[in-house]
Design a protein around this motif. Structure first.
Motif, PDB file in Angstrom:
ATOM      1  N   VAL A  80     -31.682 -23.203 -34.057  1.00  0.00           N
ATOM      2  CA  VAL A  80     -30.820 -23.527 -35.183  1.00  0.00           C
ATOM      3  C   VAL A  80     -29.372 -23.239 -34.822  1.00  0.00           C
ATOM      4  CG1 VAL A  80     -30.311 -23.088 -37.616  1.00  0.00           C
ATOM      5  CG2 VAL A  80     -32.649 -22.870 -36.789  1.00  0.00           C
ATOM      6  N   PHE A  81     -28.510 -24.210 -35.090  1.00  0.00           N
ATOM      7  CA  PHE A  81     -27.060 -24.038 -34.974  1.00  0.00           C
ATOM      8  C   PHE A  81     -26.530 -24.165 -36.395  1.00  0.00           C
ATOM      9  CE2 PHE A  81     -22.679 -25.205 -34.412  1.00  0.00           C
ATOM     10  CZ  PHE A  81     -22.281 -24.600 -33.221  1.00  0.00           C
ATOM     11  N   SER A  82     -26.019 -23.056 -36.955  1.00  0.00           N
ATOM     12  CA  SER A  82     -25.523 -23.037 -38.328  1.00  0.00           C
ATOM     13  C   SER A  82     -24.006 -23.029 -38.319  1.00  0.00           C
ATOM     14  CB  SER A  82     -26.018 -21.786 -39.054  1.00  0.00           C
ATOM     15  OG  SER A  82     -27.425 -21.719 -39.051  1.00  0.00           O
ATOM     16  N   VAL A  83     -23.396 -23.784 -39.233  1.00  0.00           N
ATOM     17  CA  VAL A  83     -21.935 -23.815 -39.330  1.00  0.00           C
ATOM     18  C   VAL A  83     -21.509 -23.287 -40.694  1.00  0.00           C
ATOM     19  CG1 VAL A  83     -21.613 -25.656 -37.669  1.00  0.00           C
ATOM     20  CG2 VAL A  83     -21.915 -26.232 -40.047  1.00  0.00           C
ATOM     21  N   PHE A  84     -20.375 -22.577 -40.688  1.00  0.00           N
ATOM     22  CA  PHE A  84     -19.890 -21.897 -41.879  1.00  0.00           C
ATOM     23  C   PHE A  84     -18.427 -22.244 -42.132  1.00  0.00           C
ATOM     24  CE2 PHE A  84     -23.147 -19.385 -39.878  1.00  0.00           C
ATOM     25  CZ  PHE A  84     -23.919 -18.906 -40.912  1.00  0.00           C
ATOM     26  N   ARG A  85     -18.055 -22.272 -43.393  1.00  0.00           N
ATOM     27  CA  ARG A  85     -16.645 -22.371 -43.751  1.00  0.00           C
ATOM     28  C   ARG A  85     -16.003 -20.996 -43.564  1.00  0.00           C
ATOM     29  NH1 ARG A  85     -16.443 -25.385 -48.523  1.00  0.00           N
ATOM     30  NH2 ARG A  85     -16.093 -27.183 -47.204  1.00  0.00           N
ATOM     31  N   ARG A  86     -16.712 -19.960 -43.986  1.00  0.00           N
ATOM     32  CA  ARG A  86     -16.304 -18.573 -43.760  1.00  0.00           C
ATOM     33  C   ARG A  86     -17.528 -17.799 -43.317  1.00  0.00           C
ATOM     34  NH1 ARG A  86     -13.677 -20.650 -47.657  1.00  0.00           N
ATOM     35  NH2 ARG A  86     -11.458 -20.399 -48.006  1.00  0.00           N
ATOM     36  N   ALA A  87     -17.315 -16.759 -42.540  1.00  0.00           N
ATOM     37  CA  ALA A  87     -18.435 -16.010 -41.965  1.00  0.00           C
ATOM     38  C   ALA A  87     -19.306 -15.347 -43.029  1.00  0.00           C
ATOM     39  CB  ALA A  87     -17.915 -14.962 -40.986  1.00  0.00           C
ATOM     40  N   THR A  88     -18.761 -15.060 -44.188  1.00  0.00           N
ATOM     41  CA  THR A  88     -19.518 -14.340 -45.210  1.00  0.00           C
ATOM     42  C   THR A  88     -20.331 -15.255 -46.124  1.00  0.00           C
ATOM     43  OG1 THR A  88     -17.602 -14.377 -46.676  1.00  0.00           O
ATOM     44  CG2 THR A  88     -17.851 -12.454 -45.257  1.00  0.00           C
ATOM     45  N   GLU A  89     -20.247 -16.549 -45.928  1.00  0.00           N
ATOM     46  CA  GLU A  89     -20.947 -17.496 -46.791  1.00  0.00           C
ATOM     47  C   GLU A  89     -22.288 -17.911 -46.189  1.00  0.00           C
ATOM     48  OE1 GLU A  89     -18.318 -20.769 -47.247  1.00  0.00           O
ATOM     49  OE2 GLU A  89     -17.011 -19.694 -48.646  1.00  0.00           O
ATOM     50  N   HIS A  90     -23.030 -18.662 -46.979  1.00  0.00           N
ATOM     51  CA  HIS A  90     -24.234 -19.312 -46.475  1.00  0.00           C
ATOM     52  C   HIS A  90     -23.793 -20.484 -45.611  1.00  0.00           C
ATOM     53  CE1 HIS A  90     -26.992 -17.054 -48.946  1.00  0.00           C
ATOM     54  NE2 HIS A  90     -26.177 -17.228 -49.976  1.00  0.00           N
ATOM     55  N   PRO A  91     -24.625 -20.905 -44.659  1.00  0.00           N
ATOM     56  CA  PRO A  91     -24.207 -22.030 -43.806  1.00  0.00           C
ATOM     57  C   PRO A  91     -24.036 -23.321 -44.609  1.00  0.00           C
ATOM     58  CG  PRO A  91     -26.483 -21.401 -43.354  1.00  0.00           C
ATOM     59  CD  PRO A  91     -25.938 -20.396 -44.307  1.00  0.00           C
ATOM     60  N   LEU A  92     -22.988 -24.064 -44.256  1.00  0.00           N
ATOM     61  CA  LEU A  92     -22.781 -25.377 -44.862  1.00  0.00           C
ATOM     62  C   LEU A  92     -23.832 -26.361 -44.369  1.00  0.00           C
ATOM     63  CD1 LEU A  92     -18.917 -25.708 -44.449  1.00  0.00           C
ATOM     64  CD2 LEU A  92     -20.180 -25.270 -46.565  1.00  0.00           C
ATOM     65  N   TYR A  93     -24.091 -26.312 -43.068  1.00  0.00           N
ATOM     66  CA  TYR A  93     -25.067 -27.197 -42.434  1.00  0.00           C
ATOM     67  C   TYR A  93     -25.828 -26.418 -41.376  1.00  0.00           C
ATOM     68  CZ  TYR A  93     -22.155 -30.796 -44.501  1.00  0.00           C
ATOM     69  OH  TYR A  93     -21.443 -31.553 -45.393  1.00  0.00           O
ATOM     70  N   ARG A  94     -27.069 -26.863 -41.155  1.00  0.00           N
ATOM     71  CA  ARG A  94     -27.874 -26.354 -40.042  1.00  0.00           C
ATOM     72  C   ARG A  94     -28.301 -27.546 -39.205  1.00  0.00           C
ATOM     73  NH1 ARG A  94     -31.140 -24.320 -44.127  1.00  0.00           N
ATOM     74  NH2 ARG A  94     -32.898 -25.313 -43.137  1.00  0.00           N
ATOM     75  N   ILE A  95     -28.116 -27.418 -37.913  1.00  0.00           N
ATOM     76  CA  ILE A  95     -28.596 -28.427 -36.975  1.00  0.00           C
ATOM     77  C   ILE A  95     -29.814 -27.802 -36.310  1.00  0.00           C
ATOM     78  CG2 ILE A  95     -28.049 -29.797 -34.929  1.00  0.00           C
ATOM     79  CD1 ILE A  95     -25.019 -29.310 -35.848  1.00  0.00           C
ATOM     80  N   GLU A  96     -30.963 -28.423 -36.493  1.00  0.00           N
ATOM     81  CA  GLU A  96     -32.215 -27.842 -36.007  1.00  0.00           C
ATOM     82  C   GLU A  96     -32.862 -28.703 -34.940  1.00  0.00           C
ATOM     83  OE1 GLU A  96     -34.913 -27.038 -39.201  1.00  0.00           O
ATOM     84  OE2 GLU A  96     -33.630 -25.472 -40.049  1.00  0.00           O
ATOM     85  N   LYS A  97     -33.535 -28.015 -34.037  1.00  0.00           N
ATOM     86  CA  LYS A  97     -34.348 -28.662 -33.004  1.00  0.00           C
ATOM     87  C   LYS A  97     -35.761 -28.112 -33.144  1.00  0.00           C
ATOM     88  CE  LYS A  97     -34.839 -28.952 -27.968  1.00  0.00           C
ATOM     89  NZ  LYS A  97     -34.246 -28.531 -26.689  1.00  0.00           N
ATOM     90  N   ARG A  98     -36.697 -28.991 -33.469  1.00  0.00           N
ATOM     91  CA  ARG A  98     -38.105 -28.607 -33.642  1.00  0.00           C
ATOM     92  C   ARG A  98     -38.973 -29.485 -32.737  1.00  0.00           C
ATOM     93  NH1 ARG A  98     -39.363 -25.432 -38.112  1.00  0.00           N
ATOM     94  NH2 ARG A  98     -37.578 -25.074 -39.478  1.00  0.00           N
ATOM     95  N   PRO A  99     -39.300 -28.983 -31.549  1.00  0.00           N
ATOM     96  CA  PRO A  99     -40.088 -29.786 -30.599  1.00  0.00           C
ATOM     97  C   PRO A  99     -41.441 -30.248 -31.133  1.00  0.00           C
ATOM     98  CG  PRO A  99     -39.101 -27.920 -29.488  1.00  0.00           C
ATOM     99  CD  PRO A  99     -38.854 -27.734 -30.953  1.00  0.00           C
ATOM    100  N   ARG A 100     -42.037 -29.518 -32.055  1.00  0.00           N
ATOM    101  CA  ARG A 100     -43.342 -29.926 -32.584  1.00  0.00           C
ATOM    102  C   ARG A 100     -43.288 -31.243 -33.357  1.00  0.00           C
ATOM    103  NH1 ARG A 100     -46.952 -24.836 -34.513  1.00  0.00           N
ATOM    104  NH2 ARG A 100     -47.464 -24.174 -32.396  1.00  0.00           N
ATOM    105  N   LEU A 101     -42.093 -31.613 -33.831  1.00  0.00           N
ATOM    106  CA  LEU A 101     -41.954 -32.868 -34.580  1.00  0.00           C
ATOM    107  C   LEU A 101     -41.587 -34.041 -33.676  1.00  0.00           C
ATOM    108  CD1 LEU A 101     -40.089 -31.554 -37.742  1.00  0.00           C
ATOM    109  CD2 LEU A 101     -42.526 -32.008 -37.460  1.00  0.00           C
ATOM    110  N   ARG A 102     -41.625 -33.833 -32.376  1.00  0.00           N
ATOM    111  CA  ARG A 102     -41.247 -34.866 -31.406  1.00  0.00           C
ATOM    112  C   ARG A 102     -42.043 -36.154 -31.601  1.00  0.00           C
ATOM    113  NH1 ARG A 102     -41.742 -32.117 -26.739  1.00  0.00           N
ATOM    114  NH2 ARG A 102     -39.520 -31.758 -26.636  1.00  0.00           N
TER     115      ARG A 102
END
Length: 111
Positions: free
Chosen positions: A51-73
């Motif tokens: 998971v690569f999570s991006v934040f507007r500020r470090a103390t917030e919840h992530p705005l977006y998560r970029i996920e890699k799940r090989p089982r769903l290939r």
């Protein structure tokens, strides 16, 4: 005599982003940072997902998560972009195509 450090070995029990995938993700991240939209990120490498999570500020919840799940290939696609509310914004087999959903957000925020 000092012992040399053992060569780096990937943990076979964790999913990780490879160098190419990370380069693509960081390229998108850099554009959003330059636009003043994002300011921080975090990476998690777990047994079933990276998971690569991006934040507007470090103390917030992530705005977006970029996920890699090989089982769903074989079915839905290995990559996904997930919004703050948990909705899957885009899923697929090609990381470049999946990340394009974020480009639409950047264009809208600049206008």
């Amino acid at each position: 005599m000092l012992n040399a450090a053992p060569p780096f070995q990937a943990d076979p029990d964790r999913v990780v982003f490879d160098r190419r995938e990370l380069g693509l993700i960081l390229s998108v991240y850099g554009r959003f940072v330059a636009a003043g939209e994002w300011r921080d990120y975090a990476m998690s490498f777990l047994k079933e997902v990276a998971v690569f999570s991006v934040f507007r500020r470090a103390t917030e919840h992530p705005l977006y998560r970029i996920e890699k799940r090989p089982r769903l290939r074989a079915s839905q696609g290995i990559y996904a972009v997930i919004g703050m509310d948990g909705r899957i914004l885009k899923r697929g087999h090609d990381l470049v195509q999946v990340l394009r959903v974020l480009d639409k957000k950047l264009i809208r925020s600049v206008e």
